[in-house]
Design a protein around this motif. Structure first.
Motif, PDB file in Angstrom:
ATOM      1  N   ARG A 176     135.538  20.885  20.646  1.00 55.31           N
ATOM      2  CA  ARG A 176     135.952  19.742  21.472  1.00 55.31           C
ATOM      3  C   ARG A 176     134.739  18.831  21.590  1.00 55.31           C
ATOM      4  NH1 ARG A 176     137.888  24.098  24.502  1.00 55.31           N
ATOM      5  NH2 ARG A 176     136.125  23.889  25.927  1.00 55.31           N
ATOM      6  N   GLY A 210     136.707  12.653  22.773  1.00 59.06           N
ATOM      7  CA  GLY A 210     136.717  11.982  24.067  1.00 59.06           C
ATOM      8  C   GLY A 210     135.743  10.826  24.062  1.00 59.06           C
ATOM      9  N   ALA A 220     126.739  15.563  31.055  1.00 60.72           N
ATOM     10  CA  ALA A 220     127.403  16.334  32.108  1.00 60.72           C
ATOM     11  C   ALA A 220     128.661  17.020  31.580  1.00 60.72           C
ATOM     12  CB  ALA A 220     127.754  15.414  33.277  1.00 60.72           C
ATOM     13  N   LEU A 221     129.410  16.329  30.713  1.00 64.93           N
ATOM     14  CA  LEU A 221     130.661  16.920  30.215  1.00 64.93           C
ATOM     15  C   LEU A 221     130.377  18.061  29.250  1.00 64.93           C
ATOM     16  CD1 LEU A 221     132.879  13.751  29.772  1.00 64.93           C
ATOM     17  CD2 LEU A 221     133.311  15.676  31.296  1.00 64.93           C
ATOM     18  N   ALA A 223     127.623  19.887  29.465  1.00 71.45           N
ATOM     19  CA  ALA A 223     127.087  20.931  30.348  1.00 71.45           C
ATOM     20  C   ALA A 223     128.219  21.719  30.992  1.00 71.45           C
ATOM     21  CB  ALA A 223     126.206  20.307  31.420  1.00 71.45           C
ATOM     22  N   SER A 224     129.288  21.014  31.387  1.00 67.60           N
ATOM     23  CA  SER A 224     130.390  21.709  32.061  1.00 67.60           C
ATOM     24  C   SER A 224     131.201  22.533  31.084  1.00 67.60           C
ATOM     25  CB  SER A 224     131.303  20.693  32.746  1.00 67.60           C
ATOM     26  OG  SER A 224     132.030  19.969  31.780  1.00 67.60           O
ATOM     27  N   GLY A 225     131.067  22.247  29.797  1.00 73.88           N
ATOM     28  CA  GLY A 225     131.837  23.003  28.804  1.00 73.88           C
ATOM     29  C   GLY A 225     133.200  22.391  28.542  1.00 73.88           C
ATOM     30  N   THR A 226     133.551  21.333  29.275  1.00 78.59           N
ATOM     31  CA  THR A 226     134.830  20.671  29.021  1.00 78.59           C
ATOM     32  C   THR A 226     134.873  20.212  27.566  1.00 78.59           C
ATOM     33  OG1 THR A 226     134.920  19.909  31.292  1.00 78.59           O
ATOM     34  CG2 THR A 226     136.314  18.773  29.706  1.00 78.59           C
ATOM     35  N   TYR A 227     133.789  19.564  27.144  1.00 81.70           N
ATOM     36  CA  TYR A 227     133.597  19.315  25.726  1.00 81.70           C
ATOM     37  C   TYR A 227     132.481  20.239  25.266  1.00 81.70           C
ATOM     38  CZ  TYR A 227     136.609  15.255  26.059  1.00 81.70           C
ATOM     39  OH  TYR A 227     137.694  14.431  26.247  1.00 81.70           O
TER      40      TYR A 227
END
Lengths: 330, 225, 535
Positions: A176, A210, A220-221, A223-227
């Motif tokens: 992702r 994205g 940040a995204l 880092a969060s693992g969302t991507y």
């Protein structure tokens, strides 16, 4: 680029009040209505007398030549945008011109305002600069930072992917993935180009790529693992890493080859308004900024530059070509 | 004011507008605390009760409000069933809005007021008199010991008015009581045992119905003391 | 007694088929959208740290003097835009309402439908889109912000004003017509006074919305709080973002409080002496409104001349020339259809989340009518403050922070819009509860019903209709707002529009905008039908 060629090209950026005085005559306006409009305009002009809008520029056809500048920086935009007085004052003192700074944060809006002639001098990214030059024929690059001659982007991944740093971009295809802003040169255009070169479909990633909106949001995204992976401006990455504000879950994966990025672009309407040599004077001002002078150093620091160097239109040919192939330049 | 209503009594409250009839009823059902003095309803003081104890007491007191206070967008069946909310659990109350509970009882109550065919209509489609009868049906389903009624027959024709008052007097015939504010002297004399006249918040008349004539009461309404 | 001796009847419970049909359709729509949104894993627990940073910063907003100074000036700009935008919207709305009210058209349904359709165009475009289009025509002119708020709001206001006028009881109006009054006079005496409360209430609601829209416009160079907020947002400086959010919330609160005070006075005028005395509060309110308009005009240095300048006409010509005819290649059209579906799914989920949330909070968020326990009042105030904050955080911010804890897809965008809309809808539903007649509930309490029973039988049936109607109105707004959350993996027409705008592909932009307008119109028609079934 001079005024005649701007006219020939039919650029809408040319000030109509100067070049087409005959066309503004309304054919038939009823006298009473005209009187009413004039009266209203007079009353309101009086009301607004001695005041320039906190958000807009004065009328472009205004008597005094005020140079309107704008910038859409990639890194810490709030710092520059809130300290823009420093830049405007320095420029104003050096060129003996009235300089006002206009706040814009949207890439598309900045390009449009450059086209309409509302902004004379804008700090554009590589891609937005190309878009702006195509829409305002006759615009000329003035200067770029020392780092912009060979700018880089970095691909970052979440540590949980287990990927080790490499020059091979192909493993990213199954992750992702997020870009930064959609028209960012370092956060979108050039990385997409290098992905394509490596055989990765830049629009392919699972669920589609994205667009985080900014380089910090990309960090940040990821880092969060969302991507699981993303790409951003190397300058921001280095600066954030030095600050120690990067989450340890984000690690650098690859660095792109160098390309040209940010530069100051002067609108075609500027030479007629500020004198034919305004481009040279501006280039001279920027390249003359010295880190040893405290006043100059403040300006250089706002742009994260060691110094400014001249920029040529041909520096951005590659970007234009890539922009076309990705459908971002039409 | 000092007024005691005993078991099996049917009391009519009469008085001009603003004499304090509605306030008396509101104090009696605990909606308004007395500004001074005390109230005892069915042996308890509503002002000192809280929570479930208060609810249990209130479930034993039925009121037909002057403005009815029915919910227009609800169907008649729910407005009637609302009479049982004092004894229903929250879950049952909620479910009943989906599948009406205890339909036979609702229909029975509505039949007694002659409205059974309107059970599933929206209440705000009913006429004023029909709504008044829905409020009475709600009270019948609540089956209280003390009935407080504020002009319960104001929008009804004489035949229906008599029928409604008979229904409201039901609990009184089983050792309950009826306290009704009425503006029709004939109705008050025919259906009540005792008449209390109010003026400016004071009791100015308290006599058995048998001792009074319509003319006595008419004079009462005609000129506020 | 034979007259009332009821014959045995056995009526059957007939469900209102239309309502059940709509309810079922709504369930199916939500289920279908949910299936599209929840596709495999959706939660990303690892992102809670990032979300936590955002949430924790709420307690430590940036409060240094320099930043507060910047925000102070920015707040003034936002107020000036909001005031002028609202005034323009109200003027356009009042004039437009006459054009689209059923009262005006009577039985001429075709004319009515056509007038209504014309309004859908300005309404179907989001304020941000208006802003970007106007920037291309007017350049860096303060009119951009004023018109970007005033034009779409004017169209919405015209529709709502017309609905309000059409919905008041017509008896007095017809009676005046019957006695020979002209239609205008009859409307002024028979319709407007009845609708006045609603009209006034809506005007102040628009003012609050305009404050929030002015923030969206900050993105395109209109300045103000939104500009500062987006700058800090780009660098994820959450403490600064929260300070801006609090400033915004304060402005919204001020609009709300002023609206309440004026509405209360209009609804319950103080009894004066025998002379027709003016209420001082209302006089002051009118004076303040006028002063606000004059000040805003001066502060933004608006000049009507720039609207009719040759330059504006020339730029309009450029944009129209580039934008017409719309692009119609197969790839784009297929993409438009595909993304329209995503937009519908996102909006359905968002409005479902917002409606469910609003139903849950409405009871506590409503100001109780009479006396109430202290705990109840405190809980109500806290909840109202929370709703205010939830809608003061712009939807794009919600989209990013929810994306920290959710995986990319329709869901984060839908939830972001849902949460933001909950802030708006929760307030509207609470007001519906406040406006419900309190007496039935008191009557139920008097017969011993539990509080829950009193709520279910006394309040909910009265408030449900208006609250659902608000939700259906708001659905249309959500469709437009999907524009704000599309880029972050949620997709939809908004993402498509943003990508075409970024490439300055004006012909494709026109196509996408036409699709947006068509979608808005369709949603408006469906929600109008559904609202009528609810009545």
């Amino acid at each position: 680029m001079d005024r005649r060629s701007a006219l020939r090209s039919g650029s809408p950026g040319v000030q109509p009040s100067r070049v087409q005085p005959s066309r503004v005559q309304p054919s038939r306006v009823q006298p009473s209505r005209r009187a009413f409009l004039a009266g209203t305009a007079l009353a309101l002009a009086t009301a607004a007398c001695g005041r320039s809008s906190p958000v807009g520029a004065a009328s472009p056809a205004g008597a005094t030549a005020t140079m309107r500048i704008g910038a859409i920086p990639d890194q810490d935009p709030e710092v520059l945008q809130r300290l823009h007085g420093t830049v405007a004052e320095s420029l104003s003192a050096a060129l003996d011109l009235d300089v006002t700074y206009s706040p814009v944060t949207d890439y598309a809006a900045a390009v449009s305002l450059f086209r309409t002639g509302d902004l004379d001098l804008v700090w554009f990214g590589g891609l937005t600069g190309v878009q702006a030059r195509l829409q305002a024929p006759g615009a000329q690059p003035i200067a770029q930072r020392d780092i912009d001659e060979s700018f880089h982007s970095v691909f970052v991944v979440n540590a949980a992917t287990g990927l080790a740093a490499s020059d091979d971009l192909r493993p990213l295809a199954g992750l992702r993935f997020t870009y930064g802003s959609e028209t960012s040169t370092s956060g979108r255009l050039m990385p997409a180009y290098f992905l394509q070169q490596a055989g990765v479909d830049p629009q392919g990633f699972p669920g589609g790529p994205g667009f985080s909106g900014s380089h910090d949001a990309t960090i940040a995204l990821v880092a969060s693992g969302t991507y699981q992976a993303g790409v951003l401006n190397e300058q921001v990455w280095t600066s954030r890493s030095a600050e120690g504000s990067v989450d340890p879950a984000v690690v650098q994966y690859a660095r792109t080859p160098g390309y040209h990025d940010y530069h100051w672009l002067l609108g075609p309407q500027a030479p007629p308004r500020f004198g034919g040599d305004v481009a040279e004077r501006l280039t001279g001002y920027f390249t003359g900024l010295s880190a040893d002078d405290p006043g100059d150093a403040a300006v250089l620091e706002l742009f994260g530059a060691g110094s400014f160097v001249p920029a040529r239109a041909s520096d951005y040919d590659q970007i234009e070509e890539i922009g076309r192939s990705l459908g971002l330049v039409s | 004011m000092d007024l005691t209503v005993g078991p099996a009594e049917r009391v009519a409250v009469v008085g001009a507008s603003g004499a304090g009839k509605s306030t008396l009823l509101a104090v009696a059902n605990g909606a308004v605390p007395p500004s001074s003095g005390s109230v005892e309803v069915l042996g308890q003081d509503p002002a000192v009760l809280r929570g479930p104890a208060l609810r249990r007491l209130r479930a034993r007191v039925g009121t037909v409000h002057q403005h009815l206070e029915l919910v227009g967008p609800l169907r008649v069946v729910h407005n009637v069933n609302a009479g049982r909310l004092g004894s229903w659990s929250a879950a049952r109350a909620a479910w009943s809005l989906v599948r009406p509970q205890g339909l036979p009882e609702v229909l029975g109550a509505l039949e007694r007021v002659g409205l059974a065919d309107r059970v599933f209509d929206r209440t705000d489609t009913l006429s004023g008199g029909q709504r008044q009868r829905v409020a009475v049906a709600r009270l019948l389903l609540q089956d209280p010991e003390l009935v407080l009624a504020d002009e319960p027959a104001s929008a009804l024709d004489p035949v229906l008015a008599g029928r409604v008052l008979e229904l409201l007097a039901g609990p009184a015939s089983r050792d309950g009581a009826l306290l009704a504010a009425l503006h029709d002297p004939a109705l008050a004399l025919r259906h009540c045992d005792r008449v209390v006249g109010l003026s400016a918040g004071r009791v100015v008349l308290d006599a058995p119905a048998a001792a009074l004539t319509v003319a006595d009461l008419a004079a009462f309404y005609g000129a506020p003391a | 007694m034979t007259a009332v001796a009821a014959r045995p009847v056995s009526p059957v419970l007939r469900r209102d088929r239309r309502r059940w049909g709509w309810g079922l359709a709504a369930l199916v729509a939500v289920g279908w959208s949910l299936l599209a949104a929840v596709d495999g894993e959706v939660v990303n627990p690892a992102g809670s740290v990032q979300f936590g940073r955002f949430a924790a910063a709420a307690l430590s907003p940036a409060l240094d003097g320099a930043f507060l100074g910047v925000l102070g000036t920015a707040a003034l700009v936002t107020v000036a835009y909001a005031v002028l935008g609202t005034v323009l919207a109200l003027v356009l709305g009042a004039a437009g309402a006459v054009l689209v009210a059923r009262t005006t058209w009577g039985r001429r349904r075709l004319g009515w439908a056509a007038a209504r359709g014309v309004l859908a165009v300005p309404r179907g475009l989001h304020e941000a889109v208006w802003g970007l289009l106007l920037v291309n025509v007017l350049g860096l002119d303060p009119w951009v912000g004023v018109l970007a708020i005033g034009l779409p709001y004017g169209a919405v206001t015209a529709k709502v004003f017309a609905d309000l006028l059409d919905e008041v009881p017509r008896g007095p109006y017809e009676a005046l017509l019957a006695q020979g009054s002209g239609r205008t006079a009859a409307a002024l005496y028979g319709l407007v006074p009845q609708a006045a409360g609603g009209l006034l209430s809506y005007a102040f609601y628009r003012l609050e919305c305009a404050v929030r829209s002015a923030v969206v416009l900050g993105l395109i160079g209109a300045g103000g709080l939104g500009y500062q907020l987006s700058l800090s947002f780009a660098s994820l400086r959450w403490p600064e973002v929260w300070t801006a959010v609090y400033a915004l919330a304060l402005l919204c609160l001020a609009a709300d409080v002023a609206g309440r005070a004026v509405r209360r006075r209009v609804a319950a005028p103080r009894r004066g002496a025998d002379v027709l005395s003016r209420d001082r509060v209302l006089t002051a309110a009118v004076a303040a409104a006028l002063a606000g308009v004059v000040w805003s005009w001066w502060f933004l240095a608006l000049s009507p001349a720039s609207l009719v300048s040759a330059r504006a006409r020339e730029q309009a010509g450029y944009v129209l020339g580039a934008a017409w005819p719309p692009a119609a290649d197969g790839d784009l059209l297929r993409e438009v259809v595909r993304q329209s579906v995503v937009t519908v799914q996102t909006s359905v989920l968002a409005i479902a989340v917002a409606t469910a949330g609003a139903v849950l909070v409405a009871g506590v968020a409503a100001r109780p009518a009479g006396r109430s326990a202290r705990g109840r009042r405190v809980a109500g105030s806290l909840l109202r403050a929370a709703l205010l904050l939830v809608r003061a955080v712009p939807a794009p911010v919600w989209a990013l922070v929810l994306l920290f804890v959710l995986l990319p897809g329709v869901l984060p965008g839908a939830l972001a819009l849902g949460v933001y809309t909950l802030g708006v809808l929760g307030r509207l539903a609470a007001e519906a509860v406040e406006e419900a007649d309190a007496r039935p509930r008191t009557a139920l309490a008097a017969l011993g019903a539990r509080p829950s029973g009193g709520w279910l039988y006394g309040v909910a049936p009265q408030a449900a209709g208006p609250a659902l109607a608000f939700a259906l109105y708001r659905w249309e707004v959500v469709v437009r707002d999907t524009l704000l959350v599309g880029l972050l993996g949620a997709g939809g027409l908004g993402a498509l529009l943003a990508s075409r705008l970024a490439a300055f592909d004006w012909a494709a932009v026109t196509t996408v905008l036409l699709a947006t307008v068509a979608l808005t119109l369709a949603v408006d028609l469906v929600s109008d039908r559904a609202r009528r079934a609810l009545r």
